[in-house]
Scaffold this active site. Structure first.
Site, PDB file in Angstrom:
ATOM      1  N   GLY A  76       0.816  -1.191   0.000  1.00  0.00           N
ATOM      2  CA  GLY A  76       0.000   0.000   0.000  1.00  0.00           C
ATOM      3  C   GLY A  76       0.858   1.252   0.000  1.00  0.00           C
ATOM      4  O   GLY A  76       2.065   1.205   0.232  1.00  0.00           O
ATOM      5  N   TYR A  79       4.816   6.711  -3.480  1.00  0.00           N
ATOM      6  CA  TYR A  79       6.251   6.561  -3.721  1.00  0.00           C
ATOM      7  C   TYR A  79       7.041   6.741  -2.428  1.00  0.00           C
ATOM      8  O   TYR A  79       6.720   7.593  -1.590  1.00  0.00           O
ATOM      9  CB  TYR A  79       6.745   7.612  -4.720  1.00  0.00           C
ATOM     10  N   THR A  80       8.089   5.952  -2.293  1.00  0.00           N
ATOM     11  CA  THR A  80       9.048   6.188  -1.232  1.00  0.00           C
ATOM     12  C   THR A  80      10.447   5.878  -1.752  1.00  0.00           C
ATOM     13  O   THR A  80      10.609   5.353  -2.856  1.00  0.00           O
ATOM     14  CB  THR A  80       8.728   5.365   0.037  1.00  0.00           C
ATOM     15  N   ALA A 146       8.740   5.644   7.462  1.00  0.00           N
ATOM     16  CA  ALA A 146       7.624   5.308   6.581  1.00  0.00           C
ATOM     17  C   ALA A 146       7.125   3.904   6.894  1.00  0.00           C
ATOM     18  O   ALA A 146       7.902   3.034   7.301  1.00  0.00           O
ATOM     19  CB  ALA A 146       8.054   5.392   5.112  1.00  0.00           C
ATOM     20  N   CYS A 177       5.653   9.690  -0.145  1.00  0.00           N
ATOM     21  CA  CYS A 177       4.364   9.224   0.382  1.00  0.00           C
ATOM     22  C   CYS A 177       3.218  10.160   0.019  1.00  0.00           C
ATOM     23  O   CYS A 177       2.175  10.165   0.683  1.00  0.00           O
ATOM     24  CB  CYS A 177       4.429   9.020   1.896  1.00  0.00           C
TER      25      CYS A 177
END
Length: 228
Positions: A76, A79-80, A146, A177
């Site tokens: 889920g 972008y990170t 994160a 995120c």
């Protein structure tokens, strides 16, 4: 010295960076084996070579500068970034035995990271409506960790990342995120010297509390979320 985890959980620490695609394949295979009862659950601590990962809600407009490889993660979120100096933790845990409650799992994961960072001298918290782990207030507010998970057949995949001493400019290639109004920070930027080994040991000390929170919820509540 790192405390020994329960006998039904393997605590694995990779001393060298693990390519992201390799970790995805290993996680998927381990999750299938856990579900089939042929392998123990796993908590895996590692770091990756520089990579941008796209969650299931990733917006292509938030990939600003693909200076590093971009990999679809299957978790889920949006972008990170992962890279050297960041501690990544992957959790392959059987929620069929730990409460079948995805919201509880994420909540207890947040609590685990917040308590661990507190032990390391960093005041951290969760923020309602925002994913991740946060520090500071006002203009100093920033994201230090994160969280992104997937649950398949009630076995968890993926987990968390915490910024110990990464190159924070590497986050500039994405909107981390999907939160453009908030910067990212790290232990080093907060002037806290925190090695991966020290952080791992602190995580291990707080592991019983994390697992205990899941166990209490499993004993008290009926399932509240679905798994694919």
């Amino acid at each position: 010295m790192t405390l020994a985890p329960p006998d039904d959980i393997e605590w694995r620490v990779s001393p060298e960076p693990v390519p992201y695609a390799e970790s995805l394949a290993a996680m998927g295979a381990r999750a299938a084996a856990v579900r089939d009862g042929t392998a123990r659950e796993l908590i895996w601590l590692l770091e990756h070579p520089p990579v941008y990962t796209a969650g299931t809600s990733a917006d292509p407009a938030e990939l600003l500068d693909p200076r590093f490889p971009v990999v679809s993660a299957g978790r889920g979120g949006r972008y990170t970034y992962h890279g050297p100096g960041q501690r990544v933790g992957y959790l392959v845990l059987d929620l069929d035995q730990r409460g079948r409650d995805v919201r509880c799992f994420v909540h207890e994961l947040e609590n685990w990271l917040i308590a661990t960072l507190g032990d390391c001298g960093i005041a951290a918290r969760a923020e309602p409506g925002r994913v991740g782990i946060w520090t500071g207030t006002g203009t100093a507010e920033a994201k230090i960790g994160a969280i992104g998970v997937r649950v398949k057949r009630w076995v968890t995949l993926h987990g968390f990342s915490v910024n110990l001493d990464p190159d924070l400019t590497h986050f500039g290639g994405i909107v981390p995120c999907g939160l453009p109004d908030y910067p990212v920070t790290s232990a080093a930027a907060l002037r806290v010297a925190l090695s991966a080994t020290t952080f791992d040991d602190a995580l291990a000390r707080r592991l019983p509390g994390f697992l205990g929170g899941l166990r209490r919820k499993a004993n008290l509540l009926e399932p509240t979320a679905n798994s694919d």
